[in-house]
Enzyme design. Structure first.
Site, mmCIF file in Angstrom:
data_model
loop_
_atom_site.group_PDB
_atom_site.id
_atom_site.type_symbol
_atom_site.label_atom_id
_atom_site.label_comp_id
_atom_site.label_asym_id
_atom_site.label_seq_id
_atom_site.Cartn_x
_atom_site.Cartn_y
_atom_site.Cartn_z
ATOM 1 N N ASP A 227 0.842 -1.194 0.000
ATOM 2 C CA ASP A 227 0.000 0.000 0.000
ATOM 3 C C ASP A 227 0.880 1.249 0.000
ATOM 4 O O ASP A 227 1.949 1.252 -0.629
ATOM 5 C CB ASP A 227 -0.939 -0.026 1.214
ATOM 6 C CG ASP A 227 -2.301 0.586 0.937
ATOM 7 O OD1 ASP A 227 -2.369 1.808 0.813
ATOM 8 O OD2 ASP A 227 -3.288 -0.173 0.845
ATOM 9 N N HIS B 222 -3.725 6.218 2.967
ATOM 10 C CA HIS B 222 -4.528 5.033 2.669
ATOM 11 C C HIS B 222 -4.041 3.796 3.422
ATOM 12 O O HIS B 222 -4.833 3.063 4.021
ATOM 13 C CB HIS B 222 -4.506 4.771 1.165
ATOM 14 C CG HIS B 222 -5.437 3.704 0.698
ATOM 15 N ND1 HIS B 222 -5.073 2.375 0.619
ATOM 16 C CD2 HIS B 222 -6.714 3.757 0.273
ATOM 17 C CE1 HIS B 222 -6.086 1.658 0.153
ATOM 18 N NE2 HIS B 222 -7.093 2.476 -0.065
ATOM 19 N N SER C 228 -11.757 -1.172 -0.858
ATOM 20 C CA SER C 228 -10.501 -1.225 -0.104
ATOM 21 C C SER C 228 -10.770 -1.536 1.362
ATOM 22 O O SER C 228 -10.130 -2.413 1.966
ATOM 23 C CB SER C 228 -9.769 0.126 -0.193
ATOM 24 O OG SER C 228 -9.229 0.361 -1.454
#
Length: 600
Positions: free
Chosen positions: A168, A206, A405
């Site tokens: 990520d 994120h 996600s």
């Protein structure tokens, strides 16, 4: 009143009260005196009599509560509460509810109203600027309860001993992820790896959000009390460890070549001394232009699966406009996860498939749905998402996001629980177990199986036997093109897009040769991948062998919200190439792919 009252007596002088479905209160036994008081009070409230307040006292002790209604039924529930002697005090539109003071003896009846999602005691009223997860339908506290992860916790399974690999945008050392040993850093393969003050850190926001959902645990949380802990932030697998491999920079920019390199690294290092990587979380996807049978990204993920690592991949966030699942979720071996809006309810009849969750093509559809709408998780103050989507900020610690996600992160945490309970279970068996025990959801109009119809449910998983399962699908060859894996969006440098069969260093990508190396498990040679030395981040050579996997390493960097300044990322030199954060642009992993349909 909106409902009808009916009184019946049994031989012990007890009565039963029912209010018809327009109010929705279920049968509940009261004494004759209580029934008479309720009937009288209902009449007084309905007629506006000034002695109504006095009549409330006759119903006994009062209880402060938070009541959450089925969206759209808030006012009806308020009227029902008032008719039973309650006093509505503060509306809480964020959770489709309100705070109230009610006669204590009516709490059970109110809680069983079909229009009431929850009615719980409230020790304090939420004040402006504060955050109380017990009143947030989409808090991780409620998510864990909704998917019944607490049943695993009560049985002693919290993810301990299981590592989840997270490819990520890195992880920030915020509370919940900063305890020694919680985060292990694999290589930083992002464009920021050459900047010592940014290496491994999450400038985008994120990765930290995903890590929080999967396995966060506040320092004050005590083992054995997770299910009853209403103060500390806990992910689905609070005692699992996260191995972070950073590929995306502050704007979510990354190329498929970086992600393939990261997957290859996870495969080769999954069982290094001290590591036990059983789950790989891929909360992103591309609109690949080729079948998974050829796609190099799908091939790399499939190799991980066949090597004993359960790969959890997001289906994408293009909703019903998509022409199938995102890559690599389209590979049928992987566990493809779509997003549901669970409305904070443990009643699956209240769940909906999120509008943004990508649908399949009828042949390859989402394997599983999990809560992925409006989820609370950890915030990175000053990160790109934090600045770009201020509406997502809940408090100084928490941020709200939606997307497949988030749903993928929920399932990755769930798998960590399964692998702790069954250390020798295969990815095929784990996938079959979750799908078999999943709860069915009603299909949205006109789509049915294409949107996914099985929702994660863990209370039966914890007691279910391990199934005999082995998937048989056509296997990917990886002989397609890197360009096909990228889909229609490309990174650019000085106005020139990165395209064709070359990686971020400009080196030629030989799909056949790389597939052979990946299948053999030796695509990495020390710090070299595809002939390139990924230098400058202190992980080449022998750095990752032996006893190096101890605790958290932030490379001596002091993290703060003020360090995410775009000017600090320019002039980065990577193997002689001048690649700054501002020179590489594009949306390869941003917005619809990396983050969500809506962060606010």
């Amino acid at each position: 009143m909106n409902g009808a009252l009916r009184l019946s007596l049994d031989g012990r002088g007890a009565g039963a009260l029912v209010i018809s479905r327009s109010c929705g209160v279920s049968w509940r036994r009261f004494t004759v005196r209580q029934v008479v008081s309720i009937v009288l009070l209902a009449f007084l409230v309905a007629t506006g009599t000034v002695v109504a307040r006095t009549a409330v006292a006759s119903l006994g002790p009062q209880q402060k509560v938070i009541i959450r209604a089925v969206p759209g039924h808030e006012h009806a529930v308020e009227r029902a509460v008032s008719s039973l002697g309650g006093r509505v005090e503060m509306e809480l539109p964020l959770i489709h509810g309100f705070s109230a003071t009610i006669p204590e003896m009516t709490l059970e009846a109110i809680a069983h109203d079909k229009a009431v999602l929850a009615a719980s005691p409230n020790g304090r009223i939420s004040l402006s600027g504060s955050y109380d997860p017990s009143t947030d339908l989409y808090s991780m506290q409620n998510v864990a309860r909704s998917v019944r992860a607490t049943r695993f916790w009560d049985a002693g399974y919290t993810g301990a001993g299981v590592d989840i690999a997270l490819i990520d945008s890195g992880i920030a050392p915020v509370q919940g992820l900063s305890a020694p040993g919680k985060i292990i850093h694999g290589p930083d393969l992002s464009f920021e790896s050459q900047a010592p003050n940014l290496r491994y850190l999450d400038t985008y926001g994120h990765g930290t959000h995903m890590a929080g959902i999967m396995a966060a645990r506040d320092d004050a949380a005590q083992p054995g009390t997770y299910s009853s802990d209403t103060r500390d932030f806990l992910g689905i697998a609070p005692d699992a460890r996260i191995v972070s491999i950073k590929v995306a920079d502050s704007h979510g920019n990354a190329d498929v070549s970086q992600v393939i390199a990261a997957i290859d690294w996870v495969v080769q290092h999954a069982h290094d001394h001290g590591l036990n990587i059983k789950v790989l979380n891929l909360s992103f996807g591309t609109a690949s232009g080729q079948s998974y049978l050829l796609d190099p990204l799908a091939f790399a993920a499939e190799v991980a699966w066949h090597r004993g690592i359960a790969v959890v991949a997001a289906v994408g966030n293009s909703g019903r406009n998509a022409q199938g699942l995102a890559d690599p979720a389209e590979d049928p071996y992987l566990l493809a996860v779509g997003a549901a809006d669970h409305h904070g309810s443990m009643q699956y009849s209240q769940w909906d498939v999120a509008d943004f969750s990508q649908i399949g093509d009828g042949l390859r559809n989402p394997d599983l749905l999990a809560p992925g709408a409006h989820l609370q998780s950890l915030r990175v103050p000053g990160s790109y998402l934090d600045q770009k989507h201020p509406g997502g900020v809940i408090s100084d610690r928490f941020f709200r996001g939606s997307g497949s996600s988030q749903a993928t992160a929920v399932v990755s945490g769930a798998l960590a629980l399964v692998f702790q309970e069954h250390p020798s279970i295969t990815p095929d068996q784990a996938k079959t177990l979750l799908k078999t025990e999943a709860n069915g959801l009603r299909p949205s109009s006109g789509f049915g199986p294409q949107q996914g119809q099985r929702a994660l449910r863990l209370d039966t998983v914890v007691t279910a036997p391990v199934p005999i399962a082995k998937q048989v699908h056509l296997q990917s060859t990886g002989l397609g093109t890197l360009e096909g894996s990228r889909g229609p969006v490309h990174l650019e440098k000085d106005g020139v897009p990165l395209q064709g069969e070359q990686d971020i260093f400009g080196a030629h990508f030989d799909a056949a040769a790389m597939a052979g190396l990946e299948a053999a498990g030796n695509s990495w040679s020390g710090g070299t991948w595809n002939g390139n030395e990924w230098s400058g981040n202190e992980w080449s050579g022998n750095e990752w062998s032996g006893n190096e996997w101890s605790g958290v390493s932030w490379s001596g960097n002091e993290w703060s919200g003020n360090e995410w300044s775009g000017n600090e990322w320019s002039g980065v030199s990577w193997s002689g190439n001048e690649w700054s954060g501002n020179e590489w642009s594009g949306n390869e992993w941003s917005s619809g792919a990396w983050s969500s349909a809506s962060w606010s």
